[in-house]
Write a protein that holds these residues in place. Structure first.
Motif, PDB file in Angstrom:
ATOM      1  N   LEU A 164      51.370   2.996   0.721  1.00  0.00           N
ATOM      2  CA  LEU A 164      51.437   2.796   2.157  1.00  0.00           C
ATOM      3  C   LEU A 164      52.705   3.458   2.668  1.00  0.00           C
ATOM      4  CD1 LEU A 164      49.900   1.372   4.476  1.00  0.00           C
ATOM      5  CD2 LEU A 164      51.493  -0.542   4.186  1.00  0.00           C
ATOM      6  N   GLN A 165      52.564   4.408   3.592  1.00  0.00           N
ATOM      7  CA  GLN A 165      53.697   5.176   4.077  1.00  0.00           C
ATOM      8  C   GLN A 165      53.686   5.236   5.606  1.00  0.00           C
ATOM      9  OE1 GLN A 165      53.899   9.066   2.285  1.00  0.00           O
ATOM     10  NE2 GLN A 165      53.824   8.277   0.189  1.00  0.00           N
ATOM     11  N   THR A 166      54.809   5.598   6.171  1.00  0.00           N
ATOM     12  CA  THR A 166      54.906   5.892   7.600  1.00  0.00           C
ATOM     13  C   THR A 166      54.714   7.393   7.778  1.00  0.00           C
ATOM     14  OG1 THR A 166      56.425   4.051   7.983  1.00  0.00           O
ATOM     15  CG2 THR A 166      56.361   5.786   9.644  1.00  0.00           C
ATOM     16  N   VAL A 167      53.748   7.767   8.607  1.00  0.00           N
ATOM     17  CA  VAL A 167      53.393   9.172   8.783  1.00  0.00           C
ATOM     18  C   VAL A 167      53.239   9.464  10.279  1.00  0.00           C
ATOM     19  CG1 VAL A 167      52.206   9.219   6.556  1.00  0.00           C
ATOM     20  CG2 VAL A 167      50.909   8.759   8.647  1.00  0.00           C
ATOM     21  N   PRO A 168      53.193  10.734  10.671  1.00  0.00           N
ATOM     22  CA  PRO A 168      52.970  11.052  12.084  1.00  0.00           C
ATOM     23  C   PRO A 168      51.603  10.561  12.566  1.00  0.00           C
ATOM     24  CG  PRO A 168      53.825  12.955  10.904  1.00  0.00           C
ATOM     25  CD  PRO A 168      53.468  11.940   9.872  1.00  0.00           C
ATOM     26  N   LYS A 169      51.571  10.062  13.778  1.00  0.00           N
ATOM     27  CA  LYS A 169      50.302   9.659  14.390  1.00  0.00           C
ATOM     28  C   LYS A 169      49.538  10.920  14.809  1.00  0.00           C
ATOM     29  CE  LYS A 169      50.481   6.256  17.356  1.00  0.00           C
ATOM     30  NZ  LYS A 169      50.646   5.493  18.644  1.00  0.00           N
ATOM     31  N   PRO A 170      48.266  11.051  14.437  1.00  0.00           N
ATOM     32  CA  PRO A 170      47.533  12.275  14.783  1.00  0.00           C
ATOM     33  C   PRO A 170      47.268  12.381  16.283  1.00  0.00           C
ATOM     34  CG  PRO A 170      46.038  10.654  13.864  1.00  0.00           C
ATOM     35  CD  PRO A 170      47.421  10.085  13.711  1.00  0.00           C
ATOM     36  N   VAL A 171      47.150  13.597  16.756  1.00  0.00           N
ATOM     37  CA  VAL A 171      46.879  13.870  18.169  1.00  0.00           C
ATOM     38  C   VAL A 171      45.512  14.527  18.286  1.00  0.00           C
ATOM     39  CG1 VAL A 171      47.623  15.160  20.208  1.00  0.00           C
ATOM     40  CG2 VAL A 171      49.325  14.112  18.684  1.00  0.00           C
ATOM     41  N   GLN A 175      37.609  15.993  20.152  1.00  0.00           N
ATOM     42  CA  GLN A 175      37.971  14.913  19.245  1.00  0.00           C
ATOM     43  C   GLN A 175      38.419  13.683  20.028  1.00  0.00           C
ATOM     44  OE1 GLN A 175      41.140  16.659  16.891  1.00  0.00           O
ATOM     45  NE2 GLN A 175      39.695  17.282  15.288  1.00  0.00           N
ATOM     46  N   VAL A 176      38.383  12.540  19.350  1.00  0.00           N
ATOM     47  CA  VAL A 176      38.967  11.322  19.883  1.00  0.00           C
ATOM     48  C   VAL A 176      39.903  10.739  18.838  1.00  0.00           C
ATOM     49  CG1 VAL A 176      36.982  10.789  21.354  1.00  0.00           C
ATOM     50  CG2 VAL A 176      37.073   9.853  19.030  1.00  0.00           C
ATOM     51  N   ARG A 177      40.883   9.970  19.299  1.00  0.00           N
ATOM     52  CA  ARG A 177      41.715   9.199  18.374  1.00  0.00           C
ATOM     53  C   ARG A 177      41.304   7.745  18.486  1.00  0.00           C
ATOM     54  NH1 ARG A 177      47.876   9.693  19.306  1.00  0.00           N
ATOM     55  NH2 ARG A 177      47.507   8.119  20.926  1.00  0.00           N
ATOM     56  N   ILE A 220      38.630   3.384  20.834  1.00  0.00           N
ATOM     57  CA  ILE A 220      39.161   4.693  21.200  1.00  0.00           C
ATOM     58  C   ILE A 220      40.501   4.522  21.912  1.00  0.00           C
ATOM     59  CG2 ILE A 220      38.810   6.734  22.653  1.00  0.00           C
ATOM     60  CD1 ILE A 220      35.863   6.574  21.993  1.00  0.00           C
ATOM     61  N   ASP A 221      41.486   5.247  21.416  1.00  0.00           N
ATOM     62  CA  ASP A 221      42.863   5.121  21.888  1.00  0.00           C
ATOM     63  C   ASP A 221      43.293   6.321  22.736  1.00  0.00           C
ATOM     64  OD1 ASP A 221      45.811   4.227  21.541  1.00  0.00           O
ATOM     65  OD2 ASP A 221      45.790   6.213  20.623  1.00  0.00           O
ATOM     66  N   ALA A 222      42.697   7.495  22.454  1.00  0.00           N
ATOM     67  CA  ALA A 222      43.023   8.710  23.202  1.00  0.00           C
ATOM     68  C   ALA A 222      41.893   9.703  23.010  1.00  0.00           C
ATOM     69  CB  ALA A 222      44.344   9.316  22.713  1.00  0.00           C
ATOM     70  N   VAL A 223      41.716  10.584  23.970  1.00  0.00           N
ATOM     71  CA  VAL A 223      40.675  11.614  23.886  1.00  0.00           C
ATOM     72  C   VAL A 223      41.314  12.982  24.035  1.00  0.00           C
ATOM     73  CG1 VAL A 223      38.845  10.107  24.721  1.00  0.00           C
ATOM     74  CG2 VAL A 223      40.172  11.438  26.359  1.00  0.00           C
ATOM     75  N   GLY A 224      40.768  13.952  23.315  1.00  0.00           N
ATOM     76  CA  GLY A 224      41.305  15.302  23.391  1.00  0.00           C
ATOM     77  C   GLY A 224      40.758  16.090  24.560  1.00  0.00           C
ATOM     78  N   ASP A 225      39.685  15.611  25.128  1.00  0.00           N
ATOM     79  CA  ASP A 225      39.043  16.294  26.247  1.00  0.00           C
ATOM     80  C   ASP A 225      38.574  15.231  27.221  1.00  0.00           C
ATOM     81  OD1 ASP A 225      37.549  17.717  28.022  1.00  0.00           O
ATOM     82  OD2 ASP A 225      36.312  18.739  26.537  1.00  0.00           O
ATOM     83  N   ALA A 226      39.236  15.137  28.365  1.00  0.00           N
ATOM     84  CA  ALA A 226      38.929  14.072  29.328  1.00  0.00           C
ATOM     85  C   ALA A 226      37.492  14.141  29.836  1.00  0.00           C
ATOM     86  CB  ALA A 226      39.893  14.146  30.504  1.00  0.00           C
ATOM     87  N   ALA A 227      36.858  15.312  29.707  1.00  0.00           N
ATOM     88  CA  ALA A 227      35.479  15.462  30.176  1.00  0.00           C
ATOM     89  C   ALA A 227      34.464  15.118  29.090  1.00  0.00           C
ATOM     90  CB  ALA A 227      35.246  16.888  30.673  1.00  0.00           C
ATOM     91  N   GLY A 228      34.931  14.685  27.928  1.00  0.00           N
ATOM     92  CA  GLY A 228      34.029  14.380  26.824  1.00  0.00           C
ATOM     93  C   GLY A 228      33.237  13.114  27.060  1.00  0.00           C
ATOM     94  N   PRO A 229      32.335  12.788  26.095  1.00  0.00           N
ATOM     95  CA  PRO A 229      31.426  11.652  26.285  1.00  0.00           C
ATOM     96  C   PRO A 229      32.058  10.287  26.056  1.00  0.00           C
ATOM     97  CG  PRO A 229      31.030  12.681  24.162  1.00  0.00           C
ATOM     98  CD  PRO A 229      32.044  13.534  24.860  1.00  0.00           C
ATOM     99  N   TRP A 230      33.229  10.226  25.443  1.00  0.00           N
ATOM    100  CA  TRP A 230      33.831   8.946  25.088  1.00  0.00           C
ATOM    101  C   TRP A 230      35.074   8.678  25.922  1.00  0.00           C
ATOM    102  CZ3 TRP A 230      30.687   6.074  22.408  1.00  0.00           C
ATOM    103  CH2 TRP A 230      29.740   6.696  21.593  1.00  0.00           C
ATOM    104  N   ALA A 287      44.183   4.219   7.761  1.00  0.00           N
ATOM    105  CA  ALA A 287      45.362   4.396   8.608  1.00  0.00           C
ATOM    106  C   ALA A 287      45.207   3.573   9.877  1.00  0.00           C
ATOM    107  CB  ALA A 287      45.523   5.880   8.959  1.00  0.00           C
ATOM    108  N   GLU A 288      46.319   3.367  10.560  1.00  0.00           N
ATOM    109  CA  GLU A 288      46.277   2.616  11.814  1.00  0.00           C
ATOM    110  C   GLU A 288      45.588   3.394  12.922  1.00  0.00           C
ATOM    111  OE1 GLU A 288      50.128  -0.315  11.614  1.00  0.00           O
ATOM    112  OE2 GLU A 288      50.513   1.810  12.064  1.00  0.00           O
ATOM    113  N   TYR A 289      45.617   4.733  12.832  1.00  0.00           N
ATOM    114  CA  TYR A 289      44.944   5.590  13.800  1.00  0.00           C
ATOM    115  C   TYR A 289      44.236   6.704  13.041  1.00  0.00           C
ATOM    116  CZ  TYR A 289      47.756   3.243  17.342  1.00  0.00           C
ATOM    117  OH  TYR A 289      48.339   2.290  18.138  1.00  0.00           O
ATOM    118  N   ALA A 290      43.083   7.134  13.554  1.00  0.00           N
ATOM    119  CA  ALA A 290      42.329   8.189  12.901  1.00  0.00           C
ATOM    120  C   ALA A 290      41.681   9.084  13.952  1.00  0.00           C
ATOM    121  CB  ALA A 290      41.257   7.600  11.981  1.00  0.00           C
ATOM    122  N   ILE A 291      41.374  10.300  13.538  1.00  0.00           N
ATOM    123  CA  ILE A 291      40.726  11.287  14.395  1.00  0.00           C
ATOM    124  C   ILE A 291      39.267  11.427  13.985  1.00  0.00           C
ATOM    125  CG2 ILE A 291      40.653  13.738  15.020  1.00  0.00           C
ATOM    126  CD1 ILE A 291      43.004  12.342  16.265  1.00  0.00           C
ATOM    127  N   ALA A 292      38.375  11.590  14.973  1.00  0.00           N
ATOM    128  CA  ALA A 292      36.967  11.866  14.693  1.00  0.00           C
ATOM    129  C   ALA A 292      36.434  12.848  15.724  1.00  0.00           C
ATOM    130  CB  ALA A 292      36.141  10.579  14.726  1.00  0.00           C
TER     131      ALA A 292
END
Length: 320
Positions: free
Chosen positions: A36-43, A48-50, A85-95, A111-116
């Motif tokens: 278990l480590q501290t790592v950068p939160k993905p953007v 994509q969505v976070r 969902i915590d953040a979206v990469g494209d505000a016009a996306g479906p989520w 992880a605490e946050y993930a990208i899909a």
């Protein structure tokens, strides 16, 4: 190795675009162990969505990925998850931010946050808890691909599922029953009650009986066990029937000689999660949880999965 490149790519990208203050806890395979480590939160990028992960589930590919990794590799394992969902990469996306979802992650789900990808996300079934829903994506889509996309199971057909108590097997049982099939499953007797609860029509104890001695004229066989089971299954499939495997196709010459189709499922991409979620909300698909672990105990969960013989899914609880 086929899953390794996307994970490493995302790890590098996440590290380069996240600011120093944007960190999270994640399980990282490094120097031969899971830590278990501290790592950068993905953007999230466009398309994509976070997701703030509530739970992730353990699959064999998670530890196999680590076993096959080259020396010096750093990766976050895991594909299945449920969360919000915590953040979206494209505000016009479906989520939209705040929506509860299930997904197959790009770059690791322990992880605490993930990208899909937006195409690998579906609404979380309302009938299931976050922990139950996290167990759906990979096993559920694999079963759907096998029985719906490839075999096109129909009402009244006889379907044999090898390893019926496992993650893919128990998912396949439910998909086949939802289609109106007569379902036969091979399993250890310790899982008999569980399989009966899924309304399996026949259970064959693989310890004491050769299934090929008992069965004939099966319309569809799904092999989730091993290559030997697949080869032995050819004899029980009716001419014109199909043998589908999650492990690699049976020998082509034997399939042709038996006048049956043989196919493999391919890898889950998340594109079929929508119908699975709907099936769960209809009360026709559920996930049985065998064990739950906190994220910090992921190494124990992976070892238990590697040992096999679990009935249902092993879940990592990430947040509440």
């Amino acid at each position: 190795m086929r899953y390794l490149a996307p994970t490493l790519f995302l790890w590098c990208c996440a590290a380069s675009v996240a600011s120093g203050a944007e960190t999270m806890h994640a399980v990282v395979f490094s120097d031969g162990s899971f830590q278990l480590q501290t790592v950068p939160k993905p953007v999230p990028q466009a398309g994509q969505v976070r997701i703030k992960v509530r739970a992730a589930s353990v699959n064999p590919v998670d530890w196999k990925q680590a076993v096959r990794a080259a020396p010096g590799t750093r990766l976050i394992p895991g594909r299945d998850l449920s969360g919000v969902i915590d953040a979206v990469g494209d505000a016009a996306g479906p989520w939209k931010v705040g929506e509860p979802v299930i997904a197959i992650a790009t770059g690791g789900s322990y992880a605490e946050y993930a990208i899909a990808s937006v195409n690998a996300v579906a609404a979380k079934p309302r009938r299931l808890s976050f922990e139950e829903a996290a167990g759906m994506p990979v096993v559920g889509e694999t079963a759907w691909r096998a029985l719906i996309t490839i075999a096109n199971v129909k009402a009244g057909q006889r379907v044999l599922i090898h390893g019926g108590a496992g993650g893919v097997g128990s998912s396949a049982v439910q998909v086949a029953k939802a289609r109106g099939a007569y379902v036969i499953a091979t399993a250890s007797p310790i899982h008999d009650e569980f399989l009966r609860s899924l309304e399996v029509d026949e259970v064959i104890d693989y310890h004491n009986a050769g299934f090929e001695e008992k069965l004939r004229d099966i319309d569809v066989v799904l092999n989730t066990v091993d290559a030997d089971t697949g080869a032995r299954s050819i004899a029980v499939v009716r001419p014109g029937g199909i043998l589908v495997s999650v492990l690699g196709a049976a020998p082509t010459t034997q399939c042709e000689a038996a006048r049956i189709r043989c196919a493999v499922t391919g890898h889950a991409t998340g594109e079929m999660l929508g119908p699975l979620s709907e099936l769960a909300d209809q009360g026709k698909f559920r996930i049985h949880i065998d064990r739950q672990f906190p994220l910090a105990d992921a190494a124990k969960a992976l070892e238990l999965n590697r040992e096999g013989h679990t009935g249902g899914k092993i879940i990592l609880v990430v947040s509440r």
